[in-house]
Enzyme design. Structure first.
Site, mmCIF file in Angstrom:
data_model
loop_
_atom_site.group_PDB
_atom_site.id
_atom_site.type_symbol
_atom_site.label_atom_id
_atom_site.label_comp_id
_atom_site.label_asym_id
_atom_site.label_seq_id
_atom_site.Cartn_x
_atom_site.Cartn_y
_atom_site.Cartn_z
ATOM 1 N N GLU A 73 0.940 -1.267 0.014
ATOM 2 C CA GLU A 73 -0.019 0.158 0.054
ATOM 3 C C GLU A 73 0.821 1.085 -0.123
ATOM 4 O O GLU A 73 1.774 1.529 0.948
ATOM 5 C CB GLU A 73 -1.026 0.095 1.360
ATOM 6 C CG GLU A 73 -2.011 -1.065 1.151
ATOM 7 C CD GLU A 73 -2.817 -0.814 -0.153
ATOM 8 O OE1 GLU A 73 -3.124 0.102 -0.669
ATOM 9 O OE2 GLU A 73 -3.090 -2.118 -0.929
ATOM 10 N N CYS A 94 -1.656 9.075 3.791
ATOM 11 C CA CYS A 94 -1.926 8.833 2.490
ATOM 12 C C CYS A 94 -3.226 9.263 1.846
ATOM 13 O O CYS A 94 -3.397 9.641 0.569
ATOM 14 C CB CYS A 94 -1.592 7.409 2.346
ATOM 15 S SG CYS A 94 -2.476 6.527 3.304
HETATM 16 P P1 NAP Z 1 8.789 4.850 3.117
HETATM 17 O O1 NAP Z 1 10.198 6.000 3.133
HETATM 18 O O2 NAP Z 1 8.759 4.165 1.853
HETATM 19 O O3 NAP Z 1 9.166 3.820 4.231
HETATM 20 C C1 NAP Z 1 8.296 2.915 4.623
HETATM 21 C C2 NAP Z 1 9.001 1.686 5.225
HETATM 22 O O4 NAP Z 1 9.783 1.120 4.159
HETATM 23 C C3 NAP Z 1 9.925 2.023 6.419
HETATM 24 O O5 NAP Z 1 9.860 1.133 7.243
HETATM 25 C C4 NAP Z 1 11.346 2.045 5.628
HETATM 26 O O6 NAP Z 1 12.376 1.970 6.641
HETATM 27 C C5 NAP Z 1 11.383 0.815 4.729
HETATM 28 N N1 NAP Z 1 12.283 1.177 3.782
HETATM 29 C C6 NAP Z 1 12.905 1.789 3.023
HETATM 30 N N2 NAP Z 1 13.817 1.470 2.387
HETATM 31 C C7 NAP Z 1 13.384 0.044 2.003
HETATM 32 C C8 NAP Z 1 14.044 -0.830 1.347
HETATM 33 N N3 NAP Z 1 14.774 -0.961 0.280
HETATM 34 N N4 NAP Z 1 13.463 -2.240 1.379
HETATM 35 C C9 NAP Z 1 12.508 -2.528 2.456
HETATM 36 N N5 NAP Z 1 12.083 -1.706 3.398
HETATM 37 C C10 NAP Z 1 12.412 -0.457 2.854
HETATM 38 O O7 NAP Z 1 7.609 5.677 3.552
HETATM 39 P P2 NAP Z 1 7.389 6.529 4.552
HETATM 40 O O8 NAP Z 1 7.948 7.774 4.608
HETATM 41 O O9 NAP Z 1 7.762 5.770 6.038
HETATM 42 O O10 NAP Z 1 5.749 6.700 4.612
HETATM 43 C C11 NAP Z 1 4.985 7.841 3.866
HETATM 44 C C12 NAP Z 1 4.746 7.106 2.865
HETATM 45 O O11 NAP Z 1 3.643 6.078 3.098
HETATM 46 C C13 NAP Z 1 3.672 8.073 1.751
HETATM 47 O O12 NAP Z 1 3.958 7.838 0.544
HETATM 48 C C14 NAP Z 1 2.427 7.558 2.177
HETATM 49 O O13 NAP Z 1 1.545 7.754 1.349
HETATM 50 C C15 NAP Z 1 2.514 6.184 2.497
HETATM 51 N N6 NAP Z 1 1.392 5.241 3.230
HETATM 52 C C16 NAP Z 1 0.410 4.597 2.451
HETATM 53 C C17 NAP Z 1 -0.690 4.023 3.039
HETATM 54 C C18 NAP Z 1 -1.512 3.337 2.479
HETATM 55 O O14 NAP Z 1 -2.347 2.501 2.998
HETATM 56 N N7 NAP Z 1 -1.832 3.306 1.096
HETATM 57 C C19 NAP Z 1 -0.633 4.457 4.457
HETATM 58 C C20 NAP Z 1 0.330 5.178 5.052
HETATM 59 C C21 NAP Z 1 1.333 5.638 4.470
HETATM 60 P P3 NAP Z 1 12.860 3.435 7.102
HETATM 61 O O15 NAP Z 1 12.009 3.790 7.880
HETATM 62 O O16 NAP Z 1 14.075 2.723 7.856
HETATM 63 O O17 NAP Z 1 13.247 4.106 5.760
#
Ligand code: NAP
Length: 516
Positions: free
Chosen positions: A287, A321
């Site tokens: 997601e 999001c």
């Molecule tokens: P993110 O930077 O993509 O990080 C999400 C998770 O992925 C974190 O735990 C992050 O770890 C991890 N991650 C980073 N690089 C990775 C890799 N190479 N392999 C595996 N995992 C990795 O997103 P965010 O900034 O935390 O969250 C904001 C985003 O989430 C926004 O785009 C928002 O729209 C989206 N979101 C979507 C929903 C939905 O239901 N559609 C709900 C909530 C949020 P680190 O923290 O250590 O980097």
């Protein structure tokens, strides 16, 4: 099991002084427990790592909320081994016993509710009402998925041909890697983890680097609820350091991810590659982001529309999001709606979430602050800023004031996910054009239409390209079991968390046919 029917957890009433007092006491109590260390938990054992993650308060970045382990490939390997070994036992545990653990975790969250809210305020910078909605959502996930597992435990009805019995049942999959974002650190982490666990899988749980302490508290609650050691392996670490290892490993059966489009697509790509010893096609539940639009037509209740735009755009500083980041206004009501939105957004109270009347807290982190600030610069070049100020010094907290830009539909601020309190307002000649503009995005998570025109609503019902479409109301705060949540397009795999199709994504469906 004789459970009462599912019902959403009620939100706290902040006009009740008793709740305010309890929250103040919880802030004080949690405030006296900051800057402690939280190791990884693998097979129930506390594992220290060489490095650490220091998690800070986004409203006061010099204050450390806690220090967690910083996993490397070594700990990831240990966690995957433990989860693989424990799967043999956990997958054979009865669905009822698994569901009871969720119900107990829910009871613990209810008892520790104010404490959880306080952690949200310190580590997530959440205003009280936002924190409360999120903890209530975590409780809902536990209650709902427990009941969903009981509904699905004996499979679902299919047809049989004469002389035969056909059965269709579900079985656990294997080891799941749970990767969560920081913006709903209690709810999403609890939701993804509980769905994987109740369906009989074992997990490696990786919280966001910005909210690892809340991750540790959630892991501890599952432990307190009696989840056997090794079912949930808590692995705080940087995604950039440990993420690829977890995703690529042959022991990983599925990945349940919520986060940005960029990370989601990387995970999807890496998970698709076959590596040595791999025995399955990995399943990815992803997601991702959104660029969500609210369309206001010329028949709408304009006061209500403006109030819901403001609520949807600035709740948790736009870091949802589902947040409204585009308001598409019919030309005939454009000025009136815009004025009302500006007026209502000006009334929001920005600050440190230390009382119930703070509506807008800080953004989560310095990188997020820099990102939002750079989009404010872009917006100023692309259109007219009708509300907002240049962000101040991040050392004083990562605060960005509610901002509104009047722009054309193809402006970058109207196309790219900013994930901050920045709203792009776009003028549309008529409803047709408004709907076209709303759909002109690679994303498709949430969307809304404000209208009293039945034809417009019916068209949007069919044509609005979004997984969650809302009419004449706000577009955030999806309720578990009531508004199953997940997006189209580049917003993800449309997994619909909190809905009837969610648990089967974590299981293998088995067909068994016997001829008599
Ligand atoms: P993110 O930077 O993509 O990080 C999400 C998770 O992925 C974190 O735990 C992050 O770890 C991890 N991650 C980073 N690089 C990775 C890799 N190479 N392999 C595996 N995992 C990795 O997103 P965010 O900034 O935390 O969250 C904001 C985003 O989430 C926004 O785009 C928002 O729209 C989206 N979101 C979507 C929903 C939905 O239901 N559609 C709900 C909530 C949020 P680190 O923290 O250590 O980097």
């Amino acid at each position: 099991m004789g459970l009462i029917p599912y019902k959403n957890e009620e939100y706290l009433d902040w006009s009740d002084e008793k709740n305010v007092e309890k929250m103040r006491a919880a802030l004080k109590d949690v405030g006296s427990r900051l800057d402690r260390s939280y190791p990884a938990i693998i097979g129930g054992k506390r594992i220290e790592t060489d490095g650490e993650i220091v998690s800070v308060n986004p409203a006061n970045p010099s204050q450390a909320v806690g220090r967690t382990a910083r996993a490397t490939d070594r700990e990831a390997d240990m966690a995957l081994d433990m989860a693989t070994a424990t799967f043999e036992y956990w997958s054979r545990t009865s669905p009822e016993a698994r569901a009871r653990i969720l119900l107990r975790a829910s009871a613990i969250m209810k008892r520790r509710r104010f404490e959880l809210l306080a952690w949200e305020a310190y580590e997530g910078g959440k205003p009280w009402a936002e924190a409360d909605a999120q903890v209530a959502e975590a409780i809902d996930f536990l209650e709902y998925y427990a009941r969903e597992m009981l509904r699905l435990k004996d499979g679902v009805e299919i047809y049989s041909i004469p002389g035969e019995e056909s059965r269709y049942t579900y079985q656990p999959m294997g080891v799941g890697v749970i990767i969560a974002p920081w913006n709903f650190p209690t709810a999403i982490l609890t939701g993804m983890s509980s769905a994987a666990i109740v369906t009989g899988n074992t997990i490696v749980m990786k919280p966001s680097e910005f909210t690892p302490v809340i991750g540790a508290v959630v892991a501890e609650i599952f432990e307190e609820a009696g989840l056997p050691e090794g079912v949930l392996n808590f692995l705080p670490g940087y995604g950039s350091e440990v993420g690829d290892y977890l995703v690529q490993d042959a022991r990983t059966r599925f990945i349940s991810f919520t986060g940005s489009m960029k990370t989601g697509l990387r995970i999807n790509e890496l998970a698709a590659r076959q590596i040595e010893n791999q025995r399955w096609v990995k399943r990815v539940i992803a997601e991702m982001g959104g660029k969500d639009a609210m369309v206001i037509d010329d028949s709408a209740d304009l006061d209500s529309a403006a109030a819901d735009i403001v609520k949807s755009a600035y709740g948790y500083s736009g870091q949802k999001c589902s947040a409204a980041s585009r308001a598409i206004l019919h030309a005939d009501v454009y000025d009136e709606v815009l004025n009302k939105v500006v007026e209502k957004a000006k009334a929001l109270r920005i600050g440190v979430p230390e009382s119930a009347d703070v509506n807008v807290g800080p953004v989560i982190s310095e990188p997020q602050f820099e990102k939002v600030a750079s989009y404010v610069d872009v917006g100023k070049q692309e259109g007219e800023r009708v509300l907002g100020e240049d962000p101040g010094d991040p050392e004083d907290g990562y605060f960005v004031s509610p901002t509104i830009f009047e722009v054309e539909r193809d402006a970058r601020v109207a196309q790219e996910e900013i994930f901050g309190p920045v709203l792009s307002v776009i003028k549309a000649r008529d409803f047709d054009e408004a709907l076209r503009v709303a759909n002109d995005s690679p994303y498709g998570l949430t969307g809304g239409v404000y209208s009293k025109n039945r034809d417009h609503l019916e068209r949007a019902r069919q044509e609005f390209k979004a997984g969650n479409v809302y009419f004449n109301r706000g577009i955030t705060g999806a309720l578990v079991g009531v508004q199953p949540f997940g997006g189209f397009g580049m917003s993800g795999t449309d997994s619909k968390a909190g809905g009837p199709d969610y648990l089967p994504l974590h299981m293998l469906a088995r067909t068994v046919v016997e001829r008599f």
